[in-house]
Design a protein around this motif. Structure first.
Motif, PDB file in Angstrom:
ATOM      1  N   LEU A 278      -7.112  -9.310  12.816  1.00  0.00           N
ATOM      2  CA  LEU A 278      -6.564  -8.139  12.579  1.00  0.00           C
ATOM      3  C   LEU A 278      -5.353  -7.400  13.544  1.00  0.00           C
ATOM      4  N   TRP A 279      -4.569  -6.652  13.297  1.00  0.00           N
ATOM      5  CA  TRP A 279      -3.594  -6.010  14.217  1.00  0.00           C
ATOM      6  C   TRP A 279      -3.838  -4.487  14.054  1.00  0.00           C
ATOM      7  N   ASP A 280      -4.033  -3.834  15.354  1.00  0.00           N
ATOM      8  CA  ASP A 280      -3.940  -2.598  15.375  1.00  0.00           C
ATOM      9  C   ASP A 280      -2.246  -1.921  15.652  1.00  0.00           C
ATOM     10  N   MET A 281      -1.728  -1.559  14.980  1.00  0.00           N
ATOM     11  CA  MET A 281      -0.320  -1.270  15.294  1.00  0.00           C
ATOM     12  C   MET A 281      -0.024   0.176  15.745  1.00  0.00           C
TER      13      MET A 281
ATOM     14  N   HIS B 219      15.907   0.863   3.810  1.00  0.00           N
ATOM     15  CA  HIS B 219      16.722   1.117   4.976  1.00  0.00           C
ATOM     16  C   HIS B 219      15.727   0.173   5.934  1.00  0.00           C
ATOM     17  N   GLY B 220      14.638  -0.290   5.648  1.00  0.00           N
ATOM     18  CA  GLY B 220      13.592  -1.165   6.390  1.00  0.00           C
ATOM     19  C   GLY B 220      12.710  -0.180   7.300  1.00  0.00           C
ATOM     20  N   THR B 221      12.462   1.033   6.959  1.00  0.00           N
ATOM     21  CA  THR B 221      11.628   1.731   7.826  1.00  0.00           C
ATOM     22  C   THR B 221      10.388   1.788   7.426  1.00  0.00           C
ATOM     23  N   ALA B 222       9.393   1.328   8.568  1.00  0.00           N
ATOM     24  CA  ALA B 222       7.888   1.331   8.262  1.00  0.00           C
ATOM     25  C   ALA B 222       7.338   2.630   8.431  1.00  0.00           C
ATOM     26  N   VAL B 223       6.178   2.774   8.016  1.00  0.00           N
ATOM     27  CA  VAL B 223       5.267   4.079   8.473  1.00  0.00           C
ATOM     28  C   VAL B 223       3.932   3.428   8.919  1.00  0.00           C
ATOM     29  N   THR B 224       3.637   4.171  10.115  1.00  0.00           N
ATOM     30  CA  THR B 224       2.095   3.903  10.464  1.00  0.00           C
ATOM     31  C   THR B 224       1.515   5.245  10.252  1.00  0.00           C
ATOM     32  N   PRO B 225       0.363   5.125   9.330  1.00  0.00           N
ATOM     33  CA  PRO B 225      -0.057   6.595   8.937  1.00  0.00           C
ATOM     34  C   PRO B 225      -0.713   7.207  10.018  1.00  0.00           C
ATOM     35  N   THR B 226      -1.527   6.373  10.902  1.00  0.00           N
ATOM     36  CA  THR B 226      -2.683   6.854  11.802  1.00  0.00           C
ATOM     37  C   THR B 226      -3.649   8.002  10.964  1.00  0.00           C
ATOM     38  N   LEU B 227      -4.249   7.781   9.779  1.00  0.00           N
ATOM     39  CA  LEU B 227      -4.880   8.778   8.979  1.00  0.00           C
ATOM     40  C   LEU B 227      -6.186   9.080   9.916  1.00  0.00           C
ATOM     41  N   ASN B 228      -7.072   8.130  10.467  1.00  0.00           N
ATOM     42  CA  ASN B 228      -8.231   8.440  11.105  1.00  0.00           C
ATOM     43  C   ASN B 228      -8.234   9.358  12.262  1.00  0.00           C
ATOM     44  N   GLY B 229      -7.160   9.374  13.210  1.00  0.00           N
ATOM     45  CA  GLY B 229      -7.296  10.268  14.303  1.00  0.00           C
ATOM     46  C   GLY B 229      -6.646  11.572  13.769  1.00  0.00           C
ATOM     47  N   SER B 230      -5.979  11.842  12.724  1.00  0.00           N
ATOM     48  CA  SER B 230      -5.457  13.130  12.069  1.00  0.00           C
ATOM     49  C   SER B 230      -6.770  13.418  11.400  1.00  0.00           C
TER      50      SER B 230
ATOM     51  N   VAL C 257       3.613  -0.291   5.112  1.00  0.00           N
ATOM     52  CA  VAL C 257       2.808   0.195   5.659  1.00  0.00           C
ATOM     53  C   VAL C 257       2.003  -0.576   6.823  1.00  0.00           C
ATOM     54  N   LEU C 258       1.948  -0.154   7.995  1.00  0.00           N
ATOM     55  CA  LEU C 258       1.303  -0.649   8.995  1.00  0.00           C
ATOM     56  C   LEU C 258       0.140   0.142   9.341  1.00  0.00           C
ATOM     57  N   ALA C 259      -1.124  -0.603   9.613  1.00  0.00           N
ATOM     58  CA  ALA C 259      -2.232  -0.080   9.819  1.00  0.00           C
ATOM     59  C   ALA C 259      -2.244   0.147  11.637  1.00  0.00           C
ATOM     60  N   GLY C 260      -2.457   1.408  11.780  1.00  0.00           N
ATOM     61  CA  GLY C 260      -2.809   1.534  13.342  1.00  0.00           C
ATOM     62  C   GLY C 260      -3.612   2.946  13.571  1.00  0.00           C
ATOM     63  N   THR C 261      -4.155   2.874  14.736  1.00  0.00           N
ATOM     64  CA  THR C 261      -5.578   3.819  14.948  1.00  0.00           C
ATOM     65  C   THR C 261      -5.104   5.210  15.671  1.00  0.00           C
ATOM     66  N   ASP C 262      -4.094   5.033  16.493  1.00  0.00           N
ATOM     67  CA  ASP C 262      -3.729   5.872  17.739  1.00  0.00           C
ATOM     68  C   ASP C 262      -4.960   6.128  18.538  1.00  0.00           C
TER      69      ASP C 262
END
Length: 488
Positions: free
Chosen positions: A89-92, A291-302, A369-374
């Motif tokens: 797994l990758w935390d982005m 445009h190739g712009t990704a999004v890292t939602p960081t939902l859990n921290g929010s 969509v990139l999975a990341g935690t913050d």
């Protein structure tokens, strides 16, 4: 009740997946053999049952049909008993920081990632860049246990930034000098944020980084239209709320009103919330994708901060793995949230839920969509390691399929960082970063928590070794608490 097995793929399909012929390289020496596993193809969402995975010199040598008698001479053999193998797994989106006094506490987080199946992290800036550069090198050299680290180094900000460790710039020349330093440090991407950086300098930084071939990541100033930043070459938007604004009717006009002073930033967010229309937002999100712009939602921290009124997290068992200094950095968000009245609490609940609700729209539009935690310092009760599994659960809760969530934490991250030739999926020739699960994550994303073993650069850590990592972290934190405790 035995699970149904997918139909075996024909030999030609196996070749296309990089899977070796059943009798190829028979009895060849290998370092590790995972026997009788089901490979999860995260690219196409297929299951490849009854496979043996041979690993040598840190790479997957071959993936073959399982046989009763092993086809390789292996130094270590793990019998999978038909368990499931996914890529590491990758935390982005992680952070290391809190000042020099917390270097050791931050370093102690690295094994927590491995213990939870995370074999790569993207460090999105803090105030310990020199240490992070050293850890990156140590992990790559095999002298420190931890996930592979990709880092931005210190982020680019304006003069008077509230965040320690930033590169503060005042003009175009300052942007150029900051990028020179980042290139000299061989950073993996550039982080640009909106605390004190003027909109013209923000756009100049994007343009200059793009011209140098550097990947960018950002918090976007409210006065800059998201689609303008995307068109200028922005690589990834950090935190879903910044992407949410792109879907607002007349986003450019809204940004102009904030720039002119006709609206405050808070009023602008209220306008976005009140006027958002999913059908109207979808074309804008398609432009982000184009445009190739990704999004890292960081939902859990929010989510944690939004609902501190319902859960203060004081009884979280995972706190036993977080050092006292790092826990102390959580206080500032808790204290700010504690000042909110009922109306403010309702607003933060609504902002979280409405911004999280655009996640399936982004996926539908083709946005990566990139999975990341913050996770890291400052971000209260957002824990390194387990936090990524919480993030994936939220992805599914808010509308993604388990496969889409799993892709966000594997192949999407590898592709974003241009590492997918060697990482992000399970195939012959790729780096042997793997997770052996007790259950099928394509049926239930919670299966990513049921880790039987982790393979990190070809070395296997079975459940007992992973539990030992967690216990060592607990002991280290206990000792740090004893040192930090005032004398009686």
């Amino acid at each position: 009740m035995p699970r149904s097995r997918p139909r075996a793929l024909p030999f030609t399909a196996l070749l296309a997946l990089g899977v070796a012929a059943p009798n190829a390289q028979a009895r060849e020496r290998v370092d590790l053999l995972l026997r009788d596993v089901t490979v999860v193809d995260v690219v196409d969402g297929r299951l490849l049952p009854d496979r043996d995975i041979a690993v040598r010199d840190g790479r997957i040598l071959a993936i073959e049909a399982h046989r009763t008698r092993p086809g390789y001479r292996a130094a270590t053999t793990v019998d999978g008993n038909d368990r499931y193998v996914i890529p590491g797994l990758w935390d982005m989106h992680v952070h290391f920081g809190g000042g020099d006094a917390l270097i050791e506490e931050n370093a102690n987080l690295l094994p927590l990632y491995v213990a939870h199946g995370i074999t790569a992290v993207r460090d999105a800036a803090g105030d310990l860049s020199a240490s992070v550069f050293q850890w990156r090198d140590d992990v790559a050299a095999g002298t420190r246990l931890g996930p592979r680290i990709f880092t931005s180094g210190p982020k680019i900000e304006g003069i008077g930034s509230i965040w320690p460790g930033d590169q503060e710039v005042a003009d175009d020349a300052g942007i150029d000098a900051a990028l020179d330093r980042l290139q000299a440090w061989n950073v993996d991407f550039v982080k640009i944020t909106d605390n004190a950086l003027s909109p013209p300098l923000f756009m100049h930084a994007l343009a200059k980084a793009k011209a140098r071939g550097m990947t960018t990541s950002a918090h976007i100033p409210m006065v800059v239209p998201v689609l303008e930043a995307s068109a200028a070459g922005l690589g990834s938007i950090e935190h879903i709320a910044y992407a949410w604004k792109a879907g607002a009717p007349d986003e450019a006009g809204l940004s102009a009103k904030v720039a002119s002073g006709a609206l405050t930033a808070a009023q602008a967010w209220d306008t976005v919330q009140a006027s958002f229309d999913p059908a109207g937002a979808l074309p804008a999100y398609r432009r982000l994708a184009a445009h190739g712009t990704a999004v890292t939602p960081t939902l859990n921290g929010s989510r944690v901060v939004a609902y501190l009124d319902r859960d203060d997290h004081k009884r979280d068992s995972y706190l036993q793995y977080i050092g006292p200094g790092l826990q102390a950095t959580y206080a500032w968000r808790v204290e700010r949230a504690g000042k909110d009245d009922a109306a403010a609490i309702a607003r933060r609940h609504a902002r979280y839920e409405r911004s999280a609700a655009i996640l399936p729209l982004l996926q539908q539009a083709g946005v990566t969509v990139l999975a990341g935690t913050d996770a890291g310092f400052l971000n209260s009760f957002n824990y390194p390691g387990i936090g990524l599994h919480d993030e994936l659960a939220l992805f599914v809760h808010h509308g993604l399929t388990p496969l889409q969530a799993l892709q966000a934490a594997t192949v999407n991250g590898a592709r974003f960082l241009k590492q997918d030739a060697e990482n992000g999926s399970v195939a012959a020739g790729k780096r042997a970063n793997l997770v052996l699960l007790d259950a099928n994550p394509l049926q239930d994303i919670a299966a990513t928590r049921r880790i039987r073993a982790v393979v990190l650069e070809g070395r296997v850590y079975e459940r007992a070794a992973l539990d030992a990592m967690l216990e060592q972290a607990r002991i280290a934190v206990s000792r740090q608490r004893d040192v930090a405790a005032p004398p009686h």
